[in-house]
Design a protein around this motif. Structure first.
Motif, mmCIF file in Angstrom:
data_model
loop_
_atom_site.group_PDB
_atom_site.id
_atom_site.type_symbol
_atom_site.label_atom_id
_atom_site.label_comp_id
_atom_site.label_asym_id
_atom_site.label_seq_id
_atom_site.Cartn_x
_atom_site.Cartn_y
_atom_site.Cartn_z
ATOM 1 N N ALA A 1 0.843 -1.186 -0.056
ATOM 2 C CA ALA A 1 0.074 0.066 -0.080
ATOM 3 C C ALA A 1 0.803 1.245 -0.129
ATOM 4 N N VAL A 2 2.019 1.196 0.838
ATOM 5 C CA VAL A 2 2.934 2.256 0.804
ATOM 6 C C VAL A 2 3.359 2.565 -0.513
ATOM 7 N N TRP A 3 3.971 1.633 -1.200
ATOM 8 C CA TRP A 3 4.683 1.935 -2.261
ATOM 9 C C TRP A 3 3.520 2.027 -3.533
ATOM 10 N N ALA A 4 2.508 1.664 -3.567
ATOM 11 C CA ALA A 4 1.288 1.875 -4.445
ATOM 12 C C ALA A 4 0.931 3.594 -4.133
ATOM 13 N N VAL A 5 0.795 3.864 -3.256
ATOM 14 C CA VAL A 5 0.489 5.461 -3.001
ATOM 15 C C VAL A 5 1.505 6.097 -3.470
ATOM 16 N N ALA A 6 2.913 6.029 -3.233
ATOM 17 C CA ALA A 6 3.931 6.595 -3.514
ATOM 18 C C ALA A 6 3.905 6.439 -5.402
ATOM 19 N N GLY A 7 3.652 5.290 -5.912
ATOM 20 C CA GLY A 7 3.515 5.291 -7.318
ATOM 21 C C GLY A 7 2.419 6.165 -7.755
ATOM 22 N N THR A 8 1.141 6.143 -7.147
ATOM 23 C CA THR A 8 0.059 6.732 -7.629
ATOM 24 C C THR A 8 0.395 8.481 -7.434
ATOM 25 N N SER A 9 0.931 8.820 -6.394
ATOM 26 C CA SER A 9 1.305 10.465 -6.512
ATOM 27 C C SER A 9 2.040 10.765 -7.546
ATOM 28 N N VAL A 10 3.069 10.090 -8.044
ATOM 29 C CA VAL A 10 3.704 10.246 -9.382
ATOM 30 C C VAL A 10 2.948 10.526 -10.566
ATOM 31 N N LEU A 11 2.082 9.430 -10.735
ATOM 32 C CA LEU A 11 0.954 9.408 -11.759
ATOM 33 C C LEU A 11 0.142 10.758 -11.780
ATOM 34 N N VAL A 12 -0.163 11.011 -10.772
ATOM 35 C CA VAL A 12 -1.164 12.109 -10.557
ATOM 36 C C VAL A 12 -0.206 13.446 -10.758
ATOM 37 N N VAL A 13 0.811 13.869 -10.223
ATOM 38 C CA VAL A 13 1.739 14.845 -10.655
ATOM 39 C C VAL A 13 2.064 14.710 -12.133
ATOM 40 N N ALA A 14 2.252 13.641 -12.711
ATOM 41 C CA ALA A 14 2.431 13.528 -14.119
ATOM 42 C C ALA A 14 1.387 14.214 -15.026
ATOM 43 N N GLY A 15 0.122 14.132 -14.575
ATOM 44 C CA GLY A 15 -0.911 14.597 -15.339
ATOM 45 C C GLY A 15 -1.318 16.135 -15.167
ATOM 46 N N TRP A 16 -0.319 16.668 -14.045
ATOM 47 C CA TRP A 16 -0.648 18.108 -13.909
ATOM 48 C C TRP A 16 -0.111 19.070 -14.832
ATOM 49 N N PRO A 17 -0.885 20.036 -15.121
ATOM 50 C CA PRO A 17 0.046 21.019 -16.086
ATOM 51 C C PRO A 17 0.922 21.920 -15.374
ATOM 52 N N GLU A 18 2.025 22.496 -15.702
ATOM 53 C CA GLU A 18 2.658 23.381 -14.903
ATOM 54 C C GLU A 18 1.983 24.626 -15.177
ATOM 55 N N PRO A 19 1.682 25.304 -13.929
ATOM 56 C CA PRO A 19 1.086 26.738 -14.020
ATOM 57 C C PRO A 19 1.844 27.736 -14.499
ATOM 58 N N PRO A 20 1.183 28.622 -15.290
ATOM 59 C CA PRO A 20 2.229 29.582 -16.046
ATOM 60 C C PRO A 20 3.093 30.602 -14.893
ATOM 61 N N ARG A 21 4.129 30.920 -15.767
ATOM 62 C CA ARG A 21 5.111 31.717 -14.901
ATOM 63 C C ARG A 21 4.559 33.100 -14.703
ATOM 64 N N ARG A 22 5.013 33.894 -13.945
ATOM 65 C CA ARG A 22 4.467 35.276 -13.735
ATOM 66 C C ARG A 22 4.616 36.108 -14.704
ATOM 67 N N LYS A 23 5.822 36.052 -15.431
ATOM 68 C CA LYS A 23 6.145 36.759 -16.812
ATOM 69 C C LYS A 23 4.988 36.322 -17.893
ATOM 70 N N GLU A 24 4.775 34.951 -17.941
ATOM 71 C CA GLU A 24 3.784 34.435 -18.901
ATOM 72 C C GLU A 24 2.371 34.874 -18.588
ATOM 73 N N ILE A 25 1.964 35.171 -17.321
ATOM 74 C CA ILE A 25 0.668 35.339 -17.183
ATOM 75 C C ILE A 25 0.226 36.748 -17.628
ATOM 76 N N GLY A 26 1.344 37.984 -17.423
ATOM 77 C CA GLY A 26 1.085 39.012 -17.948
ATOM 78 C C GLY A 26 1.289 39.501 -19.459
ATOM 79 N N ALA A 27 1.965 38.374 -20.383
ATOM 80 C CA ALA A 27 2.197 38.478 -21.548
ATOM 81 C C ALA A 27 1.050 38.310 -22.294
ATOM 82 N N ARG A 28 1.246 39.236 -23.495
ATOM 83 C CA ARG A 28 0.187 39.075 -24.473
ATOM 84 C C ARG A 28 0.612 38.642 -25.722
ATOM 85 N N PRO A 29 -0.453 37.669 -26.400
ATOM 86 C CA PRO A 29 -0.173 36.978 -27.629
ATOM 87 C C PRO A 29 0.339 37.632 -28.733
#
Length: 143
Positions: free
Chosen positions: A115-143
């Protein structure tokens, strides 16, 4: 450039996904090194794996997986996938081995370790699916 500024800049470049890969990669390297230098005394839960491959080889697999995660931590989102695959791949045999040893009655605590190893592995999969939040400079940038 002052040291706090350097650290902030490095952290912003690393990002949250990279920080996760760095942390878990470090843990995996240390775990592998520990298995090489001072193996855990009770290896009943690992017997199914050790019947296939010696512990020293598994230790190097852990070290390699952690090193891949550390190396890809600085990659952009989408290019960091080898680190997430490596972190997940090494956990799977550990989970299955402990669960199998428990199921056949060889290691009564195997379900806990699984169970411990499964939770560790699952957390890796969860984070792998997260997008990286935009950086500060990217938030204010215009296309």
């Amino acid at each position: 450039m002052t040291m706090p500024r350097v650290l902030r800049r490095a952290a912003s470049r690393l990002g949250r996904r990279g920080a996760f890969l760095s942390c878990y990669g470090s843990i995996w390297v240390l775990y592998g090194a520990g298995q090489l230098g001072m193996p855990q005394p009770d290896q009943r839960g690992l017997q199914p794996l050790l019947a296939l491959v010696p512990l020293g080889v598994w230790a190097w697999c852990w070290i390699t997986a952690g090193t891949i995660a550390l190396a890809t931590a600085w990659a952009d989102t989408g290019e960091d996938w080898p680190g997430f695959v490596a972190l997940s791949a090494i956990v799977l045999p550990w989970t299955v081995s402990y669960l199998g040893a428990w199921a056949i009655g060889e290691y009564s605590r195997g379900w806990i370790a699984a169970a411990v190893w499964a939770v560790a592995g699952t957390s890796v999969l969860v984070v792998a699916g997260w997008p990286e939040p935009p950086r500060r400079k990217e938030i204010g940038a215009r296309p």
